[in-house]
Scaffold this active site. Structure first.
Site, PDB file in Angstrom:
ATOM      1  N   TYR A 184       0.948  -1.311   0.344  1.00  0.00           N
ATOM      2  CA  TYR A 184       0.184   0.052   0.115  1.00  0.00           C
ATOM      3  C   TYR A 184       0.921   1.307   0.424  1.00  0.00           C
ATOM      4  CZ  TYR A 184      -4.519  -2.468   1.373  1.00  0.00           C
ATOM      5  OH  TYR A 184      -4.916  -3.167   1.564  1.00  0.00           O
TER       6      TYR A 184
ATOM      7  N   TYR B 133      -0.945  -9.833   0.982  1.00  0.00           N
ATOM      8  CA  TYR B 133      -0.055 -10.047   1.855  1.00  0.00           C
ATOM      9  C   TYR B 133       0.084 -10.165   2.722  1.00  0.00           C
ATOM     10  CZ  TYR B 133      -3.607  -6.143   3.196  1.00  0.00           C
ATOM     11  OH  TYR B 133      -4.372  -5.722   3.652  1.00  0.00           O
TER      12      TYR B 133
ATOM     13  N   ARG C  82      -3.250 -11.546   4.339  1.00  0.00           N
ATOM     14  CA  ARG C  82      -4.479 -11.328   3.469  1.00  0.00           C
ATOM     15  C   ARG C  82      -4.404 -11.529   2.328  1.00  0.00           C
ATOM     16  NH1 ARG C  82      -7.677  -7.340   4.337  1.00  0.00           N
ATOM     17  NH2 ARG C  82      -9.166  -9.701   4.720  1.00  0.00           N
TER      18      ARG C  82
ATOM     19  N   HIS D 240      -7.628  -9.202  -2.291  1.00  0.00           N
ATOM     20  CA  HIS D 240      -9.102  -7.942  -1.669  1.00  0.00           C
ATOM     21  C   HIS D 240      -9.223  -6.545  -2.403  1.00  0.00           C
ATOM     22  CE1 HIS D 240      -6.101  -7.212   1.636  1.00  0.00           C
ATOM     23  NE2 HIS D 240      -7.388  -5.779   1.357  1.00  0.00           N
TER      24      HIS D 240
ATOM     25  N   HIS E  30     -10.696  -3.514  -1.285  1.00  0.00           N
ATOM     26  CA  HIS E  30     -11.735  -2.632  -0.164  1.00  0.00           C
ATOM     27  C   HIS E  30     -12.926  -2.032  -0.849  1.00  0.00           C
ATOM     28  CE1 HIS E  30      -8.883  -3.353   3.673  1.00  0.00           C
ATOM     29  NE2 HIS E  30      -8.111  -3.441   2.002  1.00  0.00           N
TER      30      HIS E  30
HETATM   31 FE   LIG Z   1      -6.628  -4.087   2.386  1.00  0.00          FE
END
Ligand SMILES: [Fe+3]
Lengths: 243, 205
Positions: A109, A148, A158, A161, A163
């Site tokens: 991110y 990640y 995770r 995905h 959000h």
């Molecule tokens: Fe996330």
């Protein structure tokens, strides 16, 4: 008109379908979960009303995460994410603000708290937005986010995905959720996915590959319908006391 | 067998996670260039009618830690108690009261503040009048489904006593958790406690 109604009481949330607040498998929830019962009653005007979002507020590339950051294309597997916003009575909901954010193709991110060793992509910002059209339909063009790791457990990852924040016509419909990708083996292992009590509810967040909407020699597509709280029929709402 | 109902279930909620600001307030986070400005910067425009107030607070967890990653949205009526919404049928709201805002906890201190006009009481079509209040929706990492609460005002004693929503709270001793404390002219304090003895009342509305 098939459009979802703008007024009337909202259908109560099925709190046993949603994740409960306290889910020790997802450790951060332990100190952030209210311990008292929620105070329940029917929705009021404060939940039944909300601001209007028009498509005229959108920039040309707001829903194109591949180029909306620098104009140069982000690296990754090009995908269309598309679907419809419906209410619980299966009526399309137009005018819904849909905002998405996700990691880059390497699972990183653009955030100072994210120190994962996968590199930032200089051309991927990480967010996009759109407003559903008259049929409740929406679409984004983006890259498929990478899985990640996260420090919830020793080796927790995770799944891939996206959000998603959804804002319907009523403030009481406000919802944030996540979209997962069909076939990802990390879904079943994810403590955040597993805050959701039932497999049927988890399945509702897994987008199938949609070859019919994919573009040959360009990108694959995943279909993700979003369901918001509906409004009750109100034929008998104005009855007098005792009738 | 019976006829099918053709009904759907609401999409299940998932936590907003630690990076919600990338999606909802990228400019505030330091990701400029995607949107000209973030949405929900202020619930009012120049010329909004009513008393200007500023409410300040923080969000605290069950261990007494202040959240620095919380994102709050607020929704309120104008000074006359009308909502600026296509769903409002009782009249036309003040066009300068948008009513909705996104409120960020400060990334370092966790303090948040909201400058707005004091909302009016909201008379419900089915009868009853809700005391002046601001509806809140709170998301953060570790919060699995957005929390609904309301800011009421301690200096609205009479209206609060008649509010049908406050009346639903069985444990009267908890009502003060929903009352913003007046700290000066036009200044209020409202802390949100997610868990513990002084836990804020959260609603299922
Ligand atoms: Fe996330």
């Amino acid at each position: 008109m098939s459009d979802a109604p703008l007024t009337g009481p909202l259908i109560g949330r099925d709190r046993l379908w949603h994740p409960p607040a306290y889910t020790p498998g997802y450790k951060t929830s332990v100190t952030r979960a209210p311990s008292r019962a929620l105070v329940a009653m029917g929705s009021t005007l404060s939940e039944e009303t909300g601001p209007a979002f028009g498509r005229d507020m959108l920039g040309l590339n707001d829903n194109n995460l591949i180029i909306n950051f620098t104009g140069q294309p982000a690296i990754g597997e090009r995908i269309i994410m598309h679907g419809r916003v419906l209410d619980e009575n299966a009526r399309p909901v137009p005018g819904v603000l849909i905002e998405i954010w996700h990691a880059n193709a390497g699972g990183r991110y653009r955030h100072k708290k994210d120190g994962y060793l996968a590199p930032l992509d200089p051309n991927f910002g990480g967010c996009g937005r759109t407003v559903s059209n008259a049929d409740g339909a929406y679409e984004f063009l983006t890259i498929r986010p990478g899985a990640y790791p996260w420090p919830n457990g020793v080796n927790h990852w995770r799944p891939m995905h996206i959000h998603i924040s959804v804002f319907g016509h009523g403030f009481g419909q406000r919802l944030i959720t996540q979209m997962y990708f069909e076939g990802d083996p990390l879904i079943a292992r994810c403590p955040i996915v597993n805050t959701i009590p039932s497999q049927a509810a988890i399945d509702a967040l897994v987008a199938p590959l949609d070859m019919n909407a994919s573009i040959p020699m360009d990108c694959l597509a995943y279909k993700f319908d979003i369901v918001l709280r509906g409004r009750r029929q109100t034929f008998f709402e104005n009855r007098r006391e005792g009738m | 067998m019976t006829q099918p109902l053709h009904q759907l279930k609401e999409s299940p909620s998932q936590t907003a996670g630690p990076y919600v600001h990338i999606g909802l307030t990228p400019n505030a986070l330091g990701i400029p260039g995607i949107y000209p400005e973030d949405l929900g910067l202020s619930p009012i425009r120049e010329g909004a009618k009513g008393e200007r107030i500023t409410i300040t607070g923080h969000v605290r967890d069950g261990a007494g830690m202040i959240l620095r990653d919380a994102l709050i949205e607020s929704w309120q009526a104008d000074a006359a108690g009308l909502f600026n919404s296509p769903s409002e049928t009782r009249g036309k709201a003040d066009p300068n009261v948008i009513g909705w805002a996104r409120i960020l906890a400060d990334f370092d201190s966790g303090d948040w503040s909201l400058t707005t006009v004091k909302p009016g009481a909201v008379t419900l079509p089915q009868g009853g009048t809700m005391a002046p209040h601001i509806a809140l929706w709170i998301v953060a990492r570790g919060v699995n489904i957005g929390l609904q609460t309301r800011i009421y005002f301690e200096d609205e004693g009479e209206a609060n006593a008649a509010c049908p929503v406050l009346a639903r709270i069985e444990h009267k001793a908890r009502i003060p958790t929903l009352l913003a404390k007046k700290t000066g002219p036009g200044q209020y304090r409202f802390d949100i406690v997610l868990q513990g003895d002084d836990e804020t009342v959260f609603f299922d509305l």
